[in-house]
Design a protein around this motif. Structure first.
Motif, PDB file in Angstrom:
ATOM      1  N   UNK A 263      98.183  48.859 106.524  1.00 22.52           N
ATOM      2  CA  UNK A 263      98.856  47.981 105.566  1.00 22.52           C
ATOM      3  C   UNK A 263      98.585  48.495 104.157  1.00 22.52           C
ATOM      4  N   UNK A 264      99.482  48.211 103.232  1.00 19.65           N
ATOM      5  CA  UNK A 264      99.213  48.550 101.835  1.00 19.65           C
ATOM      6  C   UNK A 264      98.908  47.279 101.047  1.00 19.65           C
ATOM      7  N   UNK A 265      97.731  47.253 100.410  1.00 21.64           N
ATOM      8  CA  UNK A 265      97.315  46.084  99.636  1.00 21.64           C
ATOM      9  C   UNK A 265      96.338  45.239 100.422  1.00 21.64           C
ATOM     10  N   UNK A 266      95.208  44.890  99.788  1.00 20.02           N
ATOM     11  CA  UNK A 266      94.167  44.121 100.468  1.00 20.02           C
ATOM     12  C   UNK A 266      94.653  42.734 100.865  1.00 20.02           C
ATOM     13  N   UNK A 267      95.418  42.077  99.983  1.00 19.93           N
ATOM     14  CA  UNK A 267      95.911  40.734 100.290  1.00 19.93           C
ATOM     15  C   UNK A 267      96.853  40.740 101.476  1.00 19.93           C
ATOM     16  N   UNK A 268      97.778  41.711 101.491  1.00 24.15           N
ATOM     17  CA  UNK A 268      98.717  41.810 102.607  1.00 24.15           C
ATOM     18  C   UNK A 268      97.984  42.175 103.892  1.00 24.15           C
ATOM     19  N   UNK A 269      96.941  42.992 103.783  1.00 24.37           N
ATOM     20  CA  UNK A 269      96.157  43.355 104.964  1.00 24.37           C
ATOM     21  C   UNK A 269      95.480  42.120 105.558  1.00 24.37           C
ATOM     22  N   UNK A 270      94.933  41.265 104.694  1.00 20.74           N
ATOM     23  CA  UNK A 270      94.303  40.039 105.179  1.00 20.74           C
ATOM     24  C   UNK A 270      95.335  39.114 105.815  1.00 20.74           C
ATOM     25  N   UNK A 271      96.501  39.009 105.179  1.00 16.38           N
ATOM     26  CA  UNK A 271      97.563  38.169 105.731  1.00 16.38           C
ATOM     27  C   UNK A 271      98.029  38.703 107.081  1.00 16.38           C
ATOM     28  N   UNK A 272      98.116  40.019 107.206  1.00 12.81           N
ATOM     29  CA  UNK A 272      98.530  40.632 108.470  1.00 12.81           C
ATOM     30  C   UNK A 272      97.536  40.315 109.571  1.00 12.81           C
ATOM     31  N   UNK A 273      96.255  40.423 109.241  1.00  9.03           N
ATOM     32  CA  UNK A 273      95.226  40.091 110.237  1.00  9.03           C
ATOM     33  C   UNK A 273      95.303  38.626 110.635  1.00  9.03           C
ATOM     34  N   UNK A 274      95.544  37.753 109.667  1.00  9.66           N
ATOM     35  CA  UNK A 274      95.679  36.321 109.963  1.00  9.66           C
ATOM     36  C   UNK A 274      96.860  36.057 110.891  1.00  9.66           C
ATOM     37  N   UNK A 275      97.972  36.729 110.630  1.00 12.97           N
ATOM     38  CA  UNK A 275      99.171  36.523 111.450  1.00 12.97           C
ATOM     39  C   UNK A 275      98.963  37.042 112.867  1.00 12.97           C
ATOM     40  N   UNK A 276      98.226  38.138 113.015  1.00 12.21           N
ATOM     41  CA  UNK A 276      97.917  38.644 114.352  1.00 12.21           C
ATOM     42  C   UNK A 276      97.083  37.618 115.113  1.00 12.21           C
ATOM     43  N   UNK A 277      96.093  37.035 114.416  1.00 13.58           N
ATOM     44  CA  UNK A 277      95.277  35.994 115.050  1.00 13.58           C
ATOM     45  C   UNK A 277      96.123  34.774 115.410  1.00 13.58           C
ATOM     46  N   UNK A 278      97.009  34.392 114.501  1.00  6.77           N
ATOM     47  CA  UNK A 278      97.882  33.238 114.730  1.00  6.77           C
ATOM     48  C   UNK A 278      98.793  33.474 115.930  1.00  6.77           C
ATOM     49  N   UNK A 279      99.186  34.726 116.138  1.00 11.26           N
ATOM     50  CA  UNK A 279     100.078  35.063 117.254  1.00 11.26           C
ATOM     51  C   UNK A 279      99.324  35.231 118.567  1.00 11.26           C
ATOM     52  N   UNK A 280      97.997  35.108 118.531  1.00  5.97           N
ATOM     53  CA  UNK A 280      97.212  35.175 119.762  1.00  5.97           C
ATOM     54  C   UNK A 280      96.524  36.503 119.999  1.00  5.97           C
ATOM     55  N   UNK A 281      96.553  37.387 119.009  1.00  2.28           N
ATOM     56  CA  UNK A 281      95.916  38.684 119.172  1.00  2.28           C
ATOM     57  C   UNK A 281      94.647  38.812 118.343  1.00  2.28           C
ATOM     58  N   UNK A 282      94.038  39.995 118.398  1.00  8.78           N
ATOM     59  CA  UNK A 282      92.829  40.278 117.637  1.00  8.78           C
ATOM     60  C   UNK A 282      92.985  41.602 116.895  1.00  8.78           C
ATOM     61  N   UNK A 283      92.866  41.601 115.567  1.00  9.50           N
ATOM     62  CA  UNK A 283      92.974  42.856 114.816  1.00  9.50           C
ATOM     63  C   UNK A 283      91.803  43.784 115.114  1.00  9.50           C
ATOM     64  N   UNK A 284      92.080  45.077 115.191  1.00  6.84           N
ATOM     65  CA  UNK A 284      91.043  46.072 115.477  1.00  6.84           C
ATOM     66  C   UNK A 284      90.408  46.606 114.215  1.00  6.84           C
ATOM     67  N   UNK A 285      91.053  46.331 113.079  1.00  3.97           N
ATOM     68  CA  UNK A 285      90.516  46.883 111.830  1.00  3.97           C
ATOM     69  C   UNK A 285      91.201  46.258 110.633  1.00  3.97           C
ATOM     70  N   UNK A 286      90.566  46.447 109.481  1.00  2.00           N
ATOM     71  CA  UNK A 286      91.193  46.222 108.182  1.00  2.00           C
ATOM     72  C   UNK A 286      91.416  47.613 107.601  1.00  2.00           C
ATOM     73  N   UNK A 287      92.665  47.936 107.231  1.00  3.73           N
ATOM     74  CA  UNK A 287      92.935  49.229 106.624  1.00  3.73           C
ATOM     75  C   UNK A 287      93.994  49.077 105.544  1.00  3.73           C
TER      76      UNK A 287
END
Length: 392
Positions: A263-287
């Motif tokens: 992902x580009x941007x720390x805020x968008x990366x955090x939001x992406x991880x949140x959405x993955x969790x919301x969808x029932x998955x688990x993020x493997x990293x913050x990048x």
């Protein structure tokens, strides 16, 4: 950035903090030589790793003979020390610290931390030394002594005396404790530290106050003006992926999930991880690939993410401003051609040059999934991850 115990003690010694005599060793022979040079009748051999709880994991040994010093050093050097703070992967032991074991009467806890909410330095002390601060706060919260330092004037002597008296020290001992506390504060302040922990701080039988252990962490963004501290950096103590990411100006933190994120941007990366969790998955990293990611940096990001064997799918989420979608698309194509991905790839592009980026992906012939929104991309990533896991 973290440093080793012996390095933290070098900083504290220059600030006037009392310490037991000690020396670092990189071999068993050096450890024995250090013990002979230090003198005394008992020594402690400590594994130097960036983690606590070393004693419970066999990383701290009390020795009464030179033979025991040798055995202790041989048993640690070249091994991997696993504690509850390192995780199952552990930390490599490449050096040990040999220290004279001075007898002591009482143990205390002393810590300095940058309180981001208060925007102040918070000093925490307790009569219950030798325990982790979380355990002290949970089991004996009344024993915690806390002082918030006013940055305009710095820590004052009366504040240090207040802490010392609350620790139950007498007049003579308070004088030594005040010098130690103020020395620790100066070391914390002058080196742009974010955390300094002495656990335990001890009162010896002859009335001295000594720091038996020391941990320090520093603000990465201040290392340009703290070159001596930056030179203490030990990359062997870090996740090799995080070290490689730092070399390419990528912000990477490994996690325990199965969906790799680029992902580009720390805020968008955090939001992406949140959405993955919301969808029932688990993020493997913050990048976070940053605002000016080139095709080469995106390709490097892919290699970092795919080096995690737990990754079952990769989600690329780019909202381009300073960055450009065509650069990212070129990086994706380059990475797929250079690396056998072997897992489903989901791409969501938006922003600058988005049509050019999508065209590059369409015409590349690579196998991937596309999405228009972050919600759609996260759901799709979770679905293809589960399918890939089932198929495997």
């Amino acid at each position: 950035m973290d440093i080793h115990e012996y390095q933290a003690k070098e900083i504290l010694q220059k600030a006037g903090v009392g310490l037991p005599r000690g020396a670092v060793a990189f071999s068993a022979e050096q450890a024995v030589y250090a013990a002979t040079e230090l003198g005394g009748w008992r020594w402690v051999v400590k594994a130097q790793v960036h983690a606590g709880a070393r004693g419970k994991a066999g990383g701290i040994k009390l020795c009464q003979t030179y033979h025991e010093v040798r055995e202790a050093a041989e048993g640690m050097l070249g091994k991997t020390l696993v504690t509850h703070q390192t995780g199952p992967q552990g930390k490599p032991v490449q050096r040990v610290y040999v220290e004279v074991a001075d007898p002591f009467e009482r143990e205390f806890y002393l810590g300095f931390v940058l309180d981001r909410k208060e925007e102040r330095v918070r000093v925490i002390a307790s009569k219950e030394g030798g325990m982790e601060i979380e355990q002290i706060a949970s089991e004996k919260p009344d024993s915690l002594i806390q002082v918030i330092v006013e940055p305009a004037v710095g820590m004052q002597q009366f504040e240090a005396r207040e802490i010392a008296f609350k620790l139950g020290l007498n007049i003579k001992q308070v004088q030594s404790a005040v010098a130690t506390i103020l020395g620790c504060y100066r070391a914390f302040r002058d080196h742009d530290a974010t955390m300094l922990e002495i656990n335990p701080l001890v009162l010896t039988k002859d009335g001295r106050i000594l720091a038996l252990d020391a941990k320090m962490s520093f603000d990465d963004n201040a290392m340009f003006r703290q070159r001596k501290v930056a030179d203490m950096h030990d990359p062997a103590q870090e996740d090799p992926r995080e070290a490689q990411a730092a070399e390419h100006q990528l912000n990477y933190v490994g996690l325990d999930g199965t969906i790799g994120c680029i992902v580009n941007g720390a805020g968008l990366a955090m939001a992406t991880m949140d959405m993955i969790k919301y969808a029932g998955g688990e993020p493997a990293n913050f990048l976070d690939v940053g605002g000016g990611a080139s095709a080469a940096r995106v390709a490097t990001a892919f290699r970092l993410v795919l080096s995690d064997k737990n990754v079952d799918a990769v989600l690329v989420n780019i909202f381009a401003g300073i960055n450009r979608c065509d650069w990212v698309a070129e990086g994706i194509v380059q990475a797929v051609k250079e690396t056998k991905i072997g897992v489903p790839l989901v791409v969501r592009l938006a922003g600058t040059n988005v049509e050019a980026g999508r065209k590059i992906l369409r015409e590349s012939g690579i196998d991937l999934y596309t999405a228009e929104s972050l919600t759609e991309a996260a759901k799709l990533a979770v679905e293809v991850s589960q399918k890939h896991k089932t198929a495997a």
